[in-house]
Design a protein around this motif. Structure first.
Motif: not given
Length: 151
Positions: A38-39, A42-44, A83, A86, A91-92
Motif C-alpha cells: 500500500g501507500s 492506506n497500507f497493510r 487486490k 486496506g 490496495i492494488t
C-alpha cells in the motif's frame, strides 16, 4: 538483500520439485520479515516467515497461499494484479508483464543449468530456455489485453 545473517534461523525442512521435479533440496534457514503493501495513508503490514533456498532463482521472494491468505489477497493472474482490503479502501499491487516474461526466461535458463549439473555434461536440453519461453507465450490463450492497464 542486505539482511543480517544473524537473523536467519536454521531449518531442517526439505522440499522437492521447485526447479526440477523429484529433486530434493534442504532449506538454508528461515527468516521473519515485515511485509507492507500500500501507500503511507492506506497500507497493510504483517510479519511473514520466509524459507531461504540454497540456489539462485529469478525472484527475491515468493509469496505462497498462506501469505496471500494472511493479507486477504485476491490475485488477478490475467492482469498481474493483487487486490486486498486496506483500512481506507482497496490496495492494488500491479505487476509488470515485460519483467515477468524476462524472469520466466531467466528461470528456464537456471533450470537448464541445474539439470545439466545433475545429469552431467552429456545432458543437452532439447529446446533452449529462451525458445521454450517464447513458444509458451505464443501458444498461451492469455494475450495481453489493451485494457489491462486500465483495470
Amino acid at each position: 538483500m542486505g539482511i543480517d545473517p544473524s537473523r536467519i534461523r536454521p531449518s531442517n525442512t526439505t522440499f522437492k520439485g521447485v526447479i526440477i521435479p523429484y529433486v530434493e533440496a534442504r532449506f538454508s534457514g528461515t527468516l521473519t520479515l515485515e511485509v507492507v503493501f500500500g501507500s503511507p495513508d492506506n497500507f497493510r503490514n504483517k510479519d511473514l516467515i520466509f524459507d531461504i533456498v540454497p540456489f539462485r532463482i529469478g525472484y527475491h521472494a515468493l509469496l505462497g497461499r498462506t501469505a496471500l491468505a494472511r493479507f486477504n489477497v485476491v490475485p488477478h493472474y490475467t492482469f498481474l494484479k493483487l487486490k486486498m482490503p486496506g483500512p481506507k479502501g482497496v490496495i492494488t499491487v500491479n505487476g509488470n508483464t515485460e519483467h515477468s516474461a524476462r524472469t520466466e526466461e531467466d528461470m528456464a535458463g537456471l533450470a537448464a543449468e541445474v539439470q545439466t549439473s545433475i545429469e552431467g555434461p552429456k545432458y543437452q536440453p532439447t529446446v533452449k530456455a529462451r525458445e521454450a519461453s517464447k513458444r509458451a507465450r505464443a501458444l498461451s490463450p492469455f494475450k495481453e489485453s489493451p485494457y489491462a492497464q486500465h483495470k
